[in-house]
Scaffold this active site. Structure first.
Site, PDB file in Angstrom:
ATOM      1  N   LYS A  67     -15.010  38.420 -10.082  1.00 24.10           N
ATOM      2  CA  LYS A  67     -14.360  39.165 -11.159  1.00 24.10           C
ATOM      3  C   LYS A  67     -13.201  39.967 -10.576  1.00 24.10           C
ATOM      4  O   LYS A  67     -13.185  40.303  -9.389  1.00 24.10           O
ATOM      5  CB  LYS A  67     -15.347  40.129 -11.841  1.00 24.10           C
ATOM      6  CG  LYS A  67     -16.471  39.464 -12.624  1.00 24.10           C
ATOM      7  CD  LYS A  67     -15.982  38.797 -13.888  1.00 24.10           C
ATOM      8  CE  LYS A  67     -17.118  38.185 -14.696  1.00 24.10           C
ATOM      9  NZ  LYS A  67     -17.686  36.990 -14.078  1.00 24.10           N
ATOM     10  N   SER A  78     -15.207  31.441 -16.154  1.00 24.17           N
ATOM     11  CA  SER A  78     -14.718  32.801 -16.373  1.00 24.17           C
ATOM     12  C   SER A  78     -13.434  33.112 -15.601  1.00 24.17           C
ATOM     13  O   SER A  78     -12.768  34.108 -15.890  1.00 24.17           O
ATOM     14  CB  SER A  78     -15.798  33.828 -16.003  1.00 24.17           C
ATOM     15  OG  SER A  78     -16.040  33.823 -14.615  1.00 24.17           O
TER      16      SER A  78
END
Length: 199
Positions: free
Chosen positions: A154, A117
């Site tokens: 993130k 990711s």
């Protein structure tokens, strides 16, 4: 200085020193070094070269090249695994092991990345990311966040009524939390450094 005295100082046998003094033995390099040091004369002068008699100390400088980087001082920090809600981040049950971190990084703990990711931030599956523990980060900064009992990396974006967590991979949809759901996300700290394997 007598041959016997020189022998006791240098550890070289008297017969070897006698041969050297007579001129029928050149002497090994280490022997010449010890004799010249004991007599406080230059090795080259002792071997008969036309150089000053005085012994000098020479400092050898090792050339620095761009592709050689000194190894930094290291310290140990906890490498965390799955983190249970309600527990302190560095609770013993959250720590998988301890890992080296350069001491100038000022991280608190480390995480091992899973998945792809964050590949556009050059952080790949299996990379180690060092985190400085803090409860908030600036918009757009990469943070370790706790979602559903598991720490993940993130980019964080806070708005008045919602929180957005973005991956660094366009195939991942941003995670959005609004209102009370914002409380489901806990910022563990800011990513300050990462260690990647050679690929």
């Amino acid at each position: 200085m007598k041959a016997s005295e020189l022998s006791s100082i240098t550890g070289i046998s008297k017969s070897s020193i006698s041969h050297y003094l007579k001129g029928d033995w050149e002497g090994k390099q280490d022997a010449v070094f010890f004799i010249s040091k004991a007599l406080n004369v230059a090795e080259a002068w002792l071997m008969g070269y036309d150089v000053p008699k005085e012994r000098t100390t020479t400092t050898i400088e090792i050339p620095v090249t761009e592709n050689i980087i000194p190894i930094p001082k290291m310290k140990k920090v906890p490498l965390l695994g799955t983190i249970a809600c309600g527990e302190p981040i560095l609770a013993e049950e959250n720590i998988e092991s301890y890992i080296d971190m350069p001491s100038n990084i000022h991280g608190t703990f480390a995480l091992k990345c899973k998945g792809d990711s964050m590949i556009n931030a050059r952080i790949f599956d299996g990379d180690i990311v060092y985190i400085r523990q803090q409860p908030n980060v600036e918009n757009g900064e990469i943070a370790a966040v706790l979602i559903d009992n598991e720490a993940t990396l993130k980019k964080v974006y806070r708005y008045p009524t919602r929180l957005e967590l973005r991956a660094e991979n366009p195939t991942f949809t941003p995670l959005e939390y609004e209102g009370e759901d914002m409380n489901k996300v806990r910022i563990l700290g800011k990513a300050v450094y990462f260690f990647s394997k050679v690929r």
